[in-house]
Enzyme design. Structure first.
Site, PDB file in Angstrom:
ATOM      1  N   ARG A  18       0.844  -1.192   0.000  1.00  0.00           N
ATOM      2  CA  ARG A  18       0.000   0.000   0.000  1.00  0.00           C
ATOM      3  C   ARG A  18       0.881   1.244   0.000  1.00  0.00           C
ATOM      4  O   ARG A  18       2.104   1.155   0.023  1.00  0.00           O
ATOM      5  CB  ARG A  18      -0.937   0.008   1.220  1.00  0.00           C
ATOM      6  CG  ARG A  18      -0.229  -0.023   2.553  1.00  0.00           C
ATOM      7  CD  ARG A  18      -1.184  -0.363   3.689  1.00  0.00           C
ATOM      8  NE  ARG A  18      -0.503  -0.443   4.982  1.00  0.00           N
ATOM      9  CZ  ARG A  18      -0.560   0.499   5.917  1.00  0.00           C
ATOM     10  NH1 ARG A  18      -1.272   1.596   5.705  1.00  0.00           N
ATOM     11  NH2 ARG A  18       0.074   0.360   7.070  1.00  0.00           N
ATOM     12  N   ASN A  83      11.658   0.311   0.678  1.00  0.00           N
ATOM     13  CA  ASN A  83      10.595   1.235   1.047  1.00  0.00           C
ATOM     14  C   ASN A  83       9.988   0.921   2.417  1.00  0.00           C
ATOM     15  O   ASN A  83       9.469   1.817   3.074  1.00  0.00           O
ATOM     16  CB  ASN A  83       9.497   1.211  -0.024  1.00  0.00           C
ATOM     17  CG  ASN A  83       8.268   1.973   0.393  1.00  0.00           C
ATOM     18  OD1 ASN A  83       8.283   3.194   0.488  1.00  0.00           O
ATOM     19  ND2 ASN A  83       7.186   1.252   0.680  1.00  0.00           N
ATOM     20  N   TYR A 147      13.432   7.794  15.034  1.00  0.00           N
ATOM     21  CA  TYR A 147      13.192   7.687  13.591  1.00  0.00           C
ATOM     22  C   TYR A 147      14.326   8.363  12.821  1.00  0.00           C
ATOM     23  O   TYR A 147      14.867   7.795  11.866  1.00  0.00           O
ATOM     24  CB  TYR A 147      11.852   8.323  13.254  1.00  0.00           C
ATOM     25  CG  TYR A 147      11.478   8.232  11.792  1.00  0.00           C
ATOM     26  CD1 TYR A 147      11.009   7.037  11.258  1.00  0.00           C
ATOM     27  CD2 TYR A 147      11.572   9.335  10.951  1.00  0.00           C
ATOM     28  CE1 TYR A 147      10.655   6.946   9.919  1.00  0.00           C
ATOM     29  CE2 TYR A 147      11.220   9.257   9.614  1.00  0.00           C
ATOM     30  CZ  TYR A 147      10.766   8.064   9.107  1.00  0.00           C
ATOM     31  OH  TYR A 147      10.421   7.976   7.774  1.00  0.00           O
ATOM     32  N   LYS A 151      17.202   6.890  10.135  1.00  0.00           N
ATOM     33  CA  LYS A 151      17.348   7.407   8.781  1.00  0.00           C
ATOM     34  C   LYS A 151      18.732   8.020   8.552  1.00  0.00           C
ATOM     35  O   LYS A 151      19.268   7.942   7.430  1.00  0.00           O
ATOM     36  CB  LYS A 151      16.246   8.423   8.493  1.00  0.00           C
ATOM     37  CG  LYS A 151      14.845   7.815   8.461  1.00  0.00           C
ATOM     38  CD  LYS A 151      14.707   6.764   7.355  1.00  0.00           C
ATOM     39  CE  LYS A 151      13.280   6.294   7.183  1.00  0.00           C
ATOM     40  NZ  LYS A 151      13.110   5.334   6.072  1.00  0.00           N
ATOM     41  N   THR A 180      -0.026   9.485   3.026  1.00  0.00           N
ATOM     42  CA  THR A 180      -0.215   8.043   3.177  1.00  0.00           C
ATOM     43  C   THR A 180      -0.969   7.770   4.476  1.00  0.00           C
ATOM     44  O   THR A 180      -1.169   8.660   5.308  1.00  0.00           O
ATOM     45  CB  THR A 180       1.140   7.301   3.239  1.00  0.00           C
ATOM     46  OG1 THR A 180       1.872   7.775   4.391  1.00  0.00           O
ATOM     47  CG2 THR A 180       1.965   7.532   1.973  1.00  0.00           C
TER      48      THR A 180
END
Length: 229
Positions: A18, A83, A147, A151, A180
């Protein structure tokens, strides 16, 4: 005269069930044989119904024996799009060891291990690795510590891989916030109204992936930064 067609390139996209992953799958479907990754076969049913020529690749990316076994079945891979990822936000004071460990495990360590397992296939094709990073991979903000750390680490991994594997092309894509389901959850947690027009569309980011892949072979698109207008 016999005319032989060039076989379609093969692309593996993780987190393809998705959102952005599905948008990348739609973008690449006309030109690539697709392996679409997700945690389970059930999660992949909608996108495989939409793209019936694609093949499901249901593997839990933190199950490293399963990753190794599935990767061993791929002899050649032209494109690997990383992804899949999670965003579990919170301040340093509010966070836990478990939160940091899971975020780093999914967003960084699993990416490294899948890439490592697929290196023979990527080398066989002089392939292209695309890592969907984030604006948080360039700067950290309050509440985004774990997070952003994952990254920042992903960017370091890409830089090292690019130099260690000169036959491969390695692109880090740093998009701003994308419209999203994950973004909706983040905005809800921030306690504000969700306005889709504030964010990049998945299709725009998928187009940037396409641009990187279509760059002629004499060019190496190392980093692409994309922000909402």
């Amino acid at each position: 005269m016999t005319v032989t067609s060039t076989p379609a390139q093969t692309a593996l996209i993780t987190g393809a069930s998705r959102g952005l992953g599905a948008a990348i799958a739609r973008e690449l479907a006309p030109t690539h044989e697709l392996l679409l990754g997700a945690r389970s076969a059930d999660a992949l049913k909608p996108i495989l119904t939409e793209l019936p020529e694609a093949t499901g690749w249901p593997v839990a990316l933190t199950d490293y024996p399963a990753v190794a076994a599935a990767a061993a079945q791929i002899p050649r891979l032209d494109v690997l799009v990383h992804n899949a990822g999670i965003a579990d936000l919170g301040t340093v004071a509010e966070s836990s060891v478990e939160q940091w460990r899971e975020t780093l495990e999914v967003n960084l360590i699993a990416v490294v291990e899948l890439t490592r397992a697929l290196l023979p296939a990527l080398r066989a094709a002089n392939g292209h690795v695309v890592l969907i990073n984030s604006g948080a991979g360039l700067r950290a903000h309050p509440g985004w510590g774990s997070y952003a750390a994952s990254k920042f680490g992903l960017r370091a991994f890409a830089d090292a891989l690019r130099q260690e594997e000169p036959a491969l092309r390695v692109t880090s894509l740093f998009p701003g916030r994308i419209d999203t389901d994950m973004q909706r959850a983040i905005v809800a947690d921030e306690g504000r109204e969700y306005r889709p027009e504030e964010f990049l569309t998945p299709e725009t980011v998928a187009g940037a992936v396409r641009t990187a892949l279509d760059t002629p072979g004499d060019g190496h698109p190392t980093e692409i930064v994309l922000r909402p207008r």
